[in-house]
Write an enzyme that holds these catalytic residues in place. Structure first.
Site, PDB file in Angstrom:
ATOM      1  CG  HIS A  39      -0.209   0.156   2.543  1.00 48.81           C
ATOM      2  ND1 HIS A  39       0.157  -0.933   3.303  1.00 48.81           N
ATOM      3  CD2 HIS A  39       0.223   1.250   3.233  1.00 48.81           C
ATOM      4  CE1 HIS A  39       0.771  -0.515   4.403  1.00 48.81           C
ATOM      5  NE2 HIS A  39       0.827   0.808   4.396  1.00 48.81           N
ATOM      6  CG  HIS A  68      -3.972   0.382   4.930  1.00 46.02           C
ATOM      7  ND1 HIS A  68      -3.541  -0.793   5.479  1.00 46.02           N
ATOM      8  CD2 HIS A  68      -2.961   1.257   5.124  1.00 46.02           C
ATOM      9  CE1 HIS A  68      -2.330  -0.628   5.987  1.00 46.02           C
ATOM     10  NE2 HIS A  68      -1.945   0.590   5.781  1.00 46.02           N
ATOM     11  CG  HIS A 102       4.489   4.952   4.352  1.00 48.65           C
ATOM     12  ND1 HIS A 102       3.736   5.676   5.259  1.00 48.65           N
ATOM     13  CD2 HIS A 102       3.858   3.762   4.244  1.00 48.65           C
ATOM     14  CE1 HIS A 102       2.715   4.941   5.678  1.00 48.65           C
ATOM     15  NE2 HIS A 102       2.755   3.774   5.077  1.00 48.65           N
ATOM     16  CG  HIS A 151       0.837   1.823  12.140  1.00 53.15           C
ATOM     17  ND1 HIS A 151       1.472   3.034  12.287  1.00 53.15           N
ATOM     18  CD2 HIS A 151       1.381   1.267  11.034  1.00 53.15           C
ATOM     19  CE1 HIS A 151       2.342   3.201  11.312  1.00 53.15           C
ATOM     20  NE2 HIS A 151       2.327   2.141  10.547  1.00 53.15           N
ATOM     21  CE1 TYR A 181       5.208   4.009   8.177  1.00 47.03           C
ATOM     22  CE2 TYR A 181       5.238   5.772   9.793  1.00 47.03           C
ATOM     23  CZ  TYR A 181       4.541   4.944   8.945  1.00 47.03           C
ATOM     24  OH  TYR A 181       3.179   5.062   8.874  1.00 47.03           O
ATOM     25  CD  GLU A 225       4.093   0.794   7.221  1.00 45.31           C
ATOM     26  OE1 GLU A 225       3.327   0.843   6.242  1.00 45.31           O
ATOM     27  OE2 GLU A 225       3.725   0.976   8.390  1.00 45.31           O
TER      28      GLU A 225
HETATM   29 FE   LIG Z   1       1.661   2.111   5.911  1.00 47.54          FE
END
Ligand SMILES: [Fe+2]
Length: 308
Positions: free
Chosen positions: A153, A200, A215, A247, A256, A266
């Site tokens: 992503h 996501h 990112h 997260h 990251y 990431e």
């Molecule tokens: Fe991410």
């Protein structure tokens, strides 16, 4: 969810300042496989469990950042249909002929209101993951570096994310999985959108400057591999932004870091599966730090300001 329409992230094209240094980084530190170079000097990579020819492409330029993020769609008829729907939605589209990117079919390219270029395509040559389709082994023994499973992503920063949300939802069929709200409790600071059962496939954060990259993210299989990625990055004196940590938003475990040109990357593991009957999760302004970095419970300055 029946997988129709837009299937998944397909490729990211990222600008780098020094091609040779970047090829070294993405080959030996990230551990991706170089799959080709084209006449314009772009270098193509794939991750170990990806079957299509490429998912990450770099080109040398004067400034770092992202040229485009692309999604693979089900087939050519879907590509034509989505092109029509985009135009009906008032989005100007351009057809990029097959072969302009190595081993990639015709693309529909368009700019979204946040200033980013998005592409859709239906065809990319299946070069396999090296394991074959018949009685395959579970993994390849000759691995290098961090060795992610796939490009997963991206997070993009730009203005007009409400219009981008509408476009992704109404035209491309994406759903909102998580939202982070500004202080007013109404306006979205950030949106995490999916076209699949992943938490996501693309995320957006509201930002004045258009077209910025926060990112590009790559999937790992275990939390221990996230820790190992941190070791590999440090062994190679790479610049680590934050992590390993977790997260709150999407629940992924993450690190990251920056490529040699300052593009944030990431690698992550985990998160949850999403289905269309689920309501979006909401993060309020006072808990936004916890949402982004669950252990520190506050944003670092870099998260909101260091972009390419
Ligand atoms: Fe991410």
């Amino acid at each position: 969810m029946a997988m129709t329409g837009v299937l998944r992230p397909g490729h990211a094209i990222v600008r780098v300042l020094d091609l040779d240094e970047s090829v070294h980084f993405y080959t030996n530190v990230m551990g991706m496989k170089e799959t080709g170079r084209d006449k314009s000097g772009r270098v193509y990579f794939k991750c170990h469990d990806e079957r299509d020819h490429n998912s990450f492409i770099i080109r040398q330029a004067d400034r770092a950042g992202i040229d485009c993020f692309a999604f693979k769609v089900l087939n050519k008829a879907t590509l034509d249909l989505l092109d029509t729907k985009l135009r009906e939605h008032g989005i100007q589209t351009e057809r990029v002929p097959a072969g302009e990117l190595l081993e990639t079919g015709e693309r529909v390219r368009f700019e979204i209101p946040s200033g980013h270029i998005i592409e859709l395509y239906a065809e990319k040559t299946d070069v396999g993951n090296g394991l074959g389709y018949l009685n395959p082994a579970p993994w390849l023994p000759d691995t290098k570096g961090i060795n992610p499973v796939r490009m997963d992503h991206c997070l993009l920063y730009g203005p007009e994310i409400d219009a981008v949300h509408k476009l992704f939802n109404e035209v491309l069929g994406f759903s909102v999985v998580e939202r982070a709200l500004l202080e007013d409790g109404v306006t979205d600071l950030g949106l995490w959108l999916t076209c699949s059962p992943k938490a996501h496939d693309i995320a957006l954060v509201r930002h004045n400057e258009p077209g910025k990259l926060h990112h590009v993210s790559f999937l790992l299989e275990t939390w221990e591999q996230v820790l190992r990625a941190a070791d590999i990055l440090s062994m190679n004196k790479a610049s680590i932004d934050i992590g390993p940590t977790r997260h709150g938003i999407t629940r992924g475990t993450t690190i990251y870091f920056f490529d040699p040109s300052g593009n944030r990357m990431e690698v992550f593991c985990g998160g949850y599966q999403w289905y269309p009957d689920m309501k979006p999760t909401v993060w309020t302004w006072d808990e936004i730090g916890t949402g982004i970095f669950y252990h520190n419970r506050k944003l670092n300055d870099a998260f909101l300001s260091v972009l390419t």
